[in-house]
Design a protein around this motif. Structure first.
Motif, PDB file in Angstrom:
ATOM      1  N   VAL A  66      47.911  42.098  37.591  1.00 19.40           N
ATOM      2  CA  VAL A  66      47.978  41.287  36.283  1.00 19.40           C
ATOM      3  C   VAL A  66      48.749  39.993  36.118  1.00 19.40           C
ATOM      4  O   VAL A  66      48.417  39.003  35.482  1.00 19.40           O
ATOM      5  N   GLN A 111      47.084  37.389  37.983  1.00 16.26           N
ATOM      6  CA  GLN A 111      45.727  36.749  37.491  1.00 16.26           C
ATOM      7  C   GLN A 111      46.145  35.701  36.273  1.00 16.26           C
ATOM      8  O   GLN A 111      45.391  34.865  35.744  1.00 16.26           O
ATOM      9  N   LYS A 112      47.210  36.059  35.466  1.00 16.76           N
ATOM     10  CA  LYS A 112      47.969  35.333  34.379  1.00 16.76           C
ATOM     11  C   LYS A 112      48.057  33.880  34.972  1.00 16.76           C
ATOM     12  O   LYS A 112      47.767  32.895  34.476  1.00 16.76           O
ATOM     13  N   ASN A 121      45.124  31.832  35.761  1.00 18.71           N
ATOM     14  CA  ASN A 121      44.188  31.912  34.615  1.00 18.71           C
ATOM     15  C   ASN A 121      42.836  32.607  35.033  1.00 18.71           C
ATOM     16  O   ASN A 121      41.659  32.161  34.538  1.00 18.71           O
ATOM     17  N   HIS A 122      43.195  33.733  35.607  1.00 24.70           N
ATOM     18  CA  HIS A 122      41.914  34.661  35.915  1.00 24.70           C
ATOM     19  C   HIS A 122      40.974  34.021  36.891  1.00 24.70           C
ATOM     20  O   HIS A 122      39.675  34.197  36.595  1.00 24.70           O
ATOM     21  N   ARG A 123      41.309  32.984  37.635  1.00 29.49           N
ATOM     22  CA  ARG A 123      40.451  32.328  38.426  1.00 29.49           C
ATOM     23  C   ARG A 123      39.966  32.836  39.762  1.00 29.49           C
ATOM     24  O   ARG A 123      38.938  32.893  40.262  1.00 29.49           O
ATOM     25  N   LYS A 135      39.239  36.652  41.663  1.00 29.38           N
ATOM     26  CA  LYS A 135      38.879  38.060  41.566  1.00 29.38           C
ATOM     27  C   LYS A 135      39.581  38.736  42.691  1.00 29.38           C
ATOM     28  O   LYS A 135      39.595  38.553  43.830  1.00 29.38           O
TER      29      LYS A 135
END
Length: 431
Positions: free
Chosen positions: A405, A408-409, A412-414, A416
């Protein structure tokens, strides 16, 4: 709920198209309307695979649902002759079939599957006295895998049966060393469409000059169309002349599963003989330092499950500056390697690593890989009780989930992030 069910079927089918296989099966169980929609839409199940075992559990309704979806890929575990007849009656157009731990003796029932394109036999202790069933499959079969199969037929019979499969693009033959094939040129002579070859090399000590040279290339400087080669337990002396027919090879994999290689690292000769190599996989064998200076600059994908040191990775970055895919599982401690990756391999789009023993700060440094699209974590398990190390939970730990989490923050959730691998249903576990 009634108002939802009044929506057009086309709209529901569009929604269902975004679901995973498991979610489709869950939705199918919610009501008869969704069950009817899902089972009648064959496009939603395109590429769906099913594992069959303990056939006594399957009733008429089960088989009808598979037939409605036109399931094309099936894995049968501990099956028998009557099971193949049952499958062929409901799924006559089956395109891919794997028989694992076959119990039924002769498998001549395979001739029922006239549309079969992919066939895999794995971990079958029941002796196969002949491979005559391949004759009826020769027109459509494009992929054949025989792994850990008890073959009692002589090598000439085996090679003769395989040579009839002139449409083959992929051939895998893994055995325990009991099969004596002097060279591969005889197979390659007939299988002119072959692109992928996976072969056990434990019986070879010196490769003869014509080992890879089929008859139609004898005395010529031409090259095979083979683009992907996997070799298991390789430790044979080889020359650049022997490898000349493989000059177009793009992917090479060396797996040392059961053997310890000798003092000479023959991989050096391979790497200097393959000018178009884009992908390299090495599992076991000599430490990376033995051949790192021979890595070609054309490499875009690299898998290393070997002993290596941080300085070895620095050489890799110099030898393969355009690397895009990296799978790293060092046999020594990896805690000091992950932090180096953003600096050494800035062009990575896919990375596969283990996270245990890697400091959180080093893991989060992977955010600096600006072109990274996929990060796969290979050891997504944990031991919840330190006092009981035998208890292992095969899913991501709460700590790992929070780490993902945070990662990914920061990106910027770029990226996978994957925590579980999905192997092809037909592949064996050797590679």
């Amino acid at each position: 709920m009634t108002s939802f069910l009044q929506l057009p079927a086309e709209l529901w089918l569009q929604v269902f198209s975004f679901l995973s296989w498991k979610d489709k099966l869950r939705v199918r169980c919610t009501c008869s309307h969704f069950k009817h929609l899902l089972d009648k839409s064959r496009l939603l199940w395109d590429g769906f695979s099913v594992v069959l075992q303990d056939f006594s559990r399957y009733n008429h309704s089960f088989w009808r649902s598979l037939a409605q979806r036109q399931v094309g890929r099936v894995l049968v575990r501990s099956g028998k002759k009557k099971h193949l007849a049952q499958i062929s009656s409901w799924l006559p157009d089956l395109s891919a079939l794997r028989l694992d731990d076959w119990k039924g003796g002769a498998i001549n029932e395979l001739k029922r599957f006239h549309q079969l394109q992919q066939l895999s036999l794995t971990s079958c202790s029941t002796p196969l006295t002949n491979l005559d069933f391949l004759f009826s499959l020769r027109h459509n079969l494009t992929q054949l895998s025989l792994c850990n199969v008890h073959l009692t037929c002589p090598a000439p019979h085996l090679l003769g049966a395989i040579s009839q499969l002139t449409s083959l693009t992929s051939l895998l033959l893994h055995h325990d060393g009991n099969l004596k094939v002097p060279a591969l040129n005889g197979v390659l002579t007939h299988l002119t469409k072959l692109k992928h070859l996976s072969w056990t090399m434990i019986t070879y000590k010196i490769l003869p000059q014509d080992f890879f040279r089929p008859t139609h290339l004898a005395g010529r400087g031409g090259a095979l169309h083979l683009c992907d080669l996997q070799l298991l337990n390789y430790d044979a002396v080889v020359t650049q002349e022997v490898l000349q027919p493989l000059s177009h090879l793009q992917s090479l994999s060396m797996f040392h599963l059961y053997s310890v290689p000798g003092p000479t690292c023959h991989l050096q000769t391979w790497l200097t003989s393959l000018p178009q190599l884009h992908s390299l996989t090495v599992y076991g064998g000599h430490p990376l330092a033995a051949y790192v200076d021979f890595l070609p600059s054309t490499l875009l994908s690299l898998t290393l499950c070997v002993d290596l040191e941080p300085e070895d990775l620095q050489v890799v970055s110099l030898r393969a500056p355009h690397l895009q895919h990296l799978h790293l599982e060092p046999w020594s401690s990896s805690s000091s390697l992950v932090r180096l990756l953003p600096q050494l391999f800035p062009h990575l789009t896919m990375l596969r690593i283990r996270h245990h023993n890697v400091p959180d700060s080093d893991f989060l440094q992977l955010q600096n890989l600006q072109q990274l699209d996929v990060l796969e974590i290979l050891d997504s398990y944990y031991r919840p009780n330190p006092l009981d190390p035998s208890l292992v939970v095969n899913k991501p730990s709460p700590h790992l989930l929070q780490l993902i989490v945070d990662f990914q923050k920061m990106t910027n959730h770029r990226v996978k992030v994957l925590t579980s691998s999905h192997r092809d249903l037909l592949t064996c576990h050797c590679v």
